[in-house]
Design a protein around this motif. Structure first.
Motif, PDB file in Angstrom:
ATOM      1  N   ARG A   1      17.046  -2.916  26.758  1.00 46.66           N
ATOM      2  CA  ARG A   1      16.839  -3.564  25.422  1.00 46.66           C
ATOM      3  C   ARG A   1      15.671  -4.428  25.637  1.00 46.66           C
ATOM      4  NH1 ARG A   1      21.322  -3.111  22.472  1.00 46.66           N
ATOM      5  NH2 ARG A   1      23.217  -2.671  23.295  1.00 46.66           N
ATOM      6  N   LYS A   2      15.372  -5.226  26.705  1.00 46.52           N
ATOM      7  CA  LYS A   2      14.096  -5.906  26.565  1.00 46.52           C
ATOM      8  C   LYS A   2      13.004  -5.107  26.758  1.00 46.52           C
ATOM      9  CE  LYS A   2      15.713  -9.958  26.303  1.00 46.52           C
ATOM     10  NZ  LYS A   2      15.596 -10.632  24.940  1.00 46.52           N
ATOM     11  N   SER A   3      13.054  -3.999  27.490  1.00 53.53           N
ATOM     12  CA  SER A   3      11.733  -3.273  27.654  1.00 53.53           C
ATOM     13  C   SER A   3      11.720  -2.081  26.616  1.00 53.53           C
ATOM     14  CB  SER A   3      11.867  -2.362  28.866  1.00 53.53           C
ATOM     15  OG  SER A   3      12.794  -1.520  28.941  1.00 53.53           O
ATOM     16  N   ALA A   4      12.545  -1.770  25.716  1.00 55.62           N
ATOM     17  CA  ALA A   4      12.858  -0.793  24.739  1.00 55.62           C
ATOM     18  C   ALA A   4      11.360  -0.609  23.845  1.00 55.62           C
ATOM     19  CB  ALA A   4      13.847  -1.010  23.738  1.00 55.62           C
ATOM     20  N   ALA A   5      10.867  -1.619  23.574  1.00 55.64           N
ATOM     21  CA  ALA A   5       9.504  -1.553  22.569  1.00 55.64           C
ATOM     22  C   ALA A   5       8.292  -1.265  23.446  1.00 55.64           C
ATOM     23  CB  ALA A   5       9.272  -2.731  21.848  1.00 55.64           C
ATOM     24  N   MET A   6       8.335  -1.222  24.924  1.00 58.18           N
ATOM     25  CA  MET A   6       7.119  -0.956  25.708  1.00 58.18           C
ATOM     26  C   MET A   6       6.806   0.535  25.790  1.00 58.18           C
ATOM     27  SD  MET A   6       8.065  -3.080  29.064  1.00 58.18           S
ATOM     28  CE  MET A   6       8.073  -4.786  29.169  1.00 58.18           C
ATOM     29  N   GLU A   7       5.639   0.921  26.369  1.00 58.81           N
ATOM     30  CA  GLU A   7       5.414   2.370  26.232  1.00 58.81           C
ATOM     31  C   GLU A   7       6.334   3.089  27.327  1.00 58.81           C
ATOM     32  OE1 GLU A   7       2.907   3.911  24.782  1.00 58.81           O
ATOM     33  OE2 GLU A   7       2.716   2.288  23.688  1.00 58.81           O
ATOM     34  N   PRO A   8       6.594   4.237  26.987  1.00 58.38           N
ATOM     35  CA  PRO A   8       7.686   4.991  28.021  1.00 58.38           C
ATOM     36  C   PRO A   8       7.473   4.905  29.356  1.00 58.38           C
ATOM     37  CG  PRO A   8       7.066   6.351  26.019  1.00 58.38           C
ATOM     38  CD  PRO A   8       6.204   5.175  25.868  1.00 58.38           C
TER      39      PRO A   8
END
Length: 143
Positions: A70-77
């Protein structure tokens, strides 16, 4: 970093995290209950306490994965994958440390602790795999 509502990759990661929790929660609870019953029969109250502590440790470990997703979802793949691999290594080290620290505690049965922890982690991982297979998320997300 883009907004999670506008980022199709973030939406996929969040959808998968929701599915993983949905698929894993009740089988993991059932595993803790079964472990507690069997351990109580075999070792009495220390077995029960060992199973309950093992269940809490396993649940905490498993929920950390969903928290990291959830915390890293918006980061680049690629960053999400780096967080996943780093988080996995950190979880293994923390589990090793927790198990080592609890090794000398006489209030509970260490075998009940170990077997319940292992069983819950395996059941949770299998449920996460099943959630991944069943959840409809695009493999290629157009930019």
């Amino acid at each position: 970093m883009t907004d999670k509502t506008e980022n199709p990759h973030a939406q996929s990661v969040l959808k998968l995290a929701d599915a993983m929790l949905r698929f894993a929660l009740w089988p993991a609870v059932a595993t803790v209950v079964i472990g507690a019953v069997v351990s109580t029969i075999l070792s009495g109250v220390p077995g029960l306490l060992g199973s309950l502590v093992g269940g809490v440790v396993a649940f905490a470990s498993s929920l950390v994965t969903l928290f990291m997703m959830r915390k890293s979802a918006a980061m680049e793949p690629f960053a999400v994958m780096a967080v996943a691999i780093g988080g996995y290594i950190l979880k293994v080290l923390v589990l090793f440390g927790v198990m080592t620290a609890l090794k000398g505690v006489d209030a509970f049965n260490r075998y009940a602790l170990a077997f319940t922890t292992l069983a819950v982690i395996l059941v949770w991982a299998a449920a996460e795999f099943l959630a991944f297979r069943k959840t409809k998320i695009p493999t290629i997300i157009p930019g």
